[in-house]
Structures are given as C-alpha cells and as structure tokens.
Design a protein around this motif. Structure first.
Motif, PDB file in Angstrom:
ATOM      1  N   UNK A   1       0.647  -1.061  -0.135  1.00 42.37           N
ATOM      2  CA  UNK A   1       0.282   0.134   0.226  1.00 42.37           C
ATOM      3  C   UNK A   1       1.040   1.715   0.607  1.00 42.37           C
ATOM      4  N   UNK A   2       1.908   1.395   0.728  1.00 43.27           N
ATOM      5  CA  UNK A   2       2.832   2.745   1.377  1.00 43.27           C
ATOM      6  C   UNK A   2       3.682   3.031  -0.644  1.00 43.27           C
ATOM      7  N   UNK A   3       3.537   1.931  -1.361  1.00 46.06           N
ATOM      8  CA  UNK A   3       4.054   2.317  -2.897  1.00 46.06           C
ATOM      9  C   UNK A   3       2.650   3.051  -3.136  1.00 46.06           C
ATOM     10  N   UNK A   4       1.812   2.414  -3.062  1.00 50.33           N
ATOM     11  CA  UNK A   4       0.781   2.622  -4.324  1.00 50.33           C
ATOM     12  C   UNK A   4       0.434   4.665  -3.731  1.00 50.33           C
TER      13      UNK A   4
ATOM     14  N   UNK B   1       8.112   8.035 -10.720  1.00 47.59           N
ATOM     15  CA  UNK B   1       8.509   6.704 -10.402  1.00 47.59           C
ATOM     16  C   UNK B   1       9.901   5.959 -10.090  1.00 47.59           C
ATOM     17  N   UNK B   2      11.156   6.606 -10.876  1.00 49.31           N
ATOM     18  CA  UNK B   2      12.232   6.542 -10.090  1.00 49.31           C
ATOM     19  C   UNK B   2      12.473   6.623  -8.507  1.00 49.31           C
ATOM     20  N   UNK B   3      11.959   7.572  -8.279  1.00 48.35           N
ATOM     21  CA  UNK B   3      11.961   8.103  -7.434  1.00 48.35           C
ATOM     22  C   UNK B   3      11.741   7.626  -6.039  1.00 48.35           C
ATOM     23  N   UNK B   4      10.510   6.906  -6.423  1.00 48.41           N
ATOM     24  CA  UNK B   4       9.891   5.485  -4.947  1.00 48.41           C
ATOM     25  C   UNK B   4      10.357   4.269  -6.004  1.00 48.41           C
TER      26      UNK B   4
ATOM     27  N   UNK C   1      10.946   1.772  -2.735  1.00 46.11           N
ATOM     28  CA  UNK C   1      10.119  -0.187  -2.936  1.00 46.11           C
ATOM     29  C   UNK C   1      11.931  -0.922  -3.104  1.00 46.11           C
ATOM     30  N   UNK C   2      13.493  -0.319  -3.362  1.00 41.86           N
ATOM     31  CA  UNK C   2      14.465  -1.528  -3.090  1.00 41.86           C
ATOM     32  C   UNK C   2      14.775  -1.270  -1.968  1.00 41.86           C
ATOM     33  N   UNK C   3      15.097   0.234  -0.802  1.00 44.24           N
ATOM     34  CA  UNK C   3      14.847  -0.256   0.439  1.00 44.24           C
ATOM     35  C   UNK C   3      14.329  -1.926   1.362  1.00 44.24           C
TER      36      UNK C   3
END
Length: 149
Positions: A44-47, A56-59, A64-66
């Motif tokens: 949910x936090x990505x949405x 998108x790159x920042x998200x 996501x990556x972390x």
C-alpha cells in the motif's frame, strides 16, 4: 601455477572455479531480489507514494529498493558460508592450492591444531560478514537500528 609466473594464465586458471561458485549464487540472488521487489511493489505504501505524485524512479529507489534489499542481504550473508564451504570442495576438484587443500591435508594427517585454526578463521569470517550485514540493515532501514536503552 603461481601468479608471478604468468599472470594472464593465472587469471585464466581461476575463471572456471569462479564461475562455478558465483553463477548459482548470483542466479539465486537475482531471483530473490526480483520476487522481493515484486512483493514490495504490491504494498500500500508504494501505491500511496505514486498517488502523491512522486516520480517512479524516486519511488523505486526510496521505497521499494530499500525495503526489498533486507531479505536479499540476509540471503547473501548466509550464502557467504555456503560459498566458503563450496570453495573447499572446488579447490579439490580444480587442484588449486589454498585453505581448502590445507584443511583436507590437515584432516588426513590428523593435524588438529591446523584444522581448528582454519575452522576458527572461517567462523570468524562468517561472523564479520554477518556483523557487516547487520550494520547495513540499520543504514538501509532506520527502523531496524537498535538503541542502547
């Protein structure tokens, strides 16, 4: 073959064992990273981050990556011990003189102090790697840090 005799030949001598050790672990690590990223993308936090208008790159980097790196780092910490165990076997298969060969020879000759020393060295290396991974956990995700209270 020693590194001082023919360096390019020495590097060629190490390609097959390096590939034999690295290829399976790399494939498993990539597969784990992919599944971890897919799992994080469904959260949910990505949405929410996308709905706030984040790029998108920042998200992908900040959210996501972390969060996806935590299980992958755990995998790599455990893979270090497996790589060390496999290197002992590969030294025998490819007849490379190293710690694995010394360990096998010492076991055959019942030279227990050398066996104990090598085992302690390998255990210390695994402990140091796990310690470094624990420190990286705190750098990647500040919620994981342990406070001395």
């Amino acid at each position: 073959m020693a590194a001082g005799d023919d360096f390019s030949g020495f590097l060629g001598y190490l390609i097959a064992p390096s590939v034999a050790i690295a290829l399976p672990k790399s494939a498993m690590g990539v597969k784990m990273m992919r599944s971890s990223v897919i799992t994080q993308l469904r959260m949910d936090y990505v949405r929410t981050a996308y709905s706030r208008g984040s790029r998108p790159g920042r998200v992908l980097y900040r959210h996501v990556l972390k969060n996806a790196l935590i299980p992958v780092l755990t995998f790599w910490a455990m893979a270090v011990a497996d790589i060390m165990a496999n290197s002992i076997i590969l030294e025998q298969v490819f007849t490379i003189p190293g710690m694995g060969s010394l360990l096998i020879t010492s076991i055959s000759n019942r030279d227990y102090p050398v066996v104990q020393g090598i085992i302690v060295l390998i255990a210390a290396m695994v402990i140091v790697i796990n310690f470094i991974v624990d420190i990286l956990y705190g750098k990647i995700d500040p919620r994981i840090r342990m406070d001395a209270r």
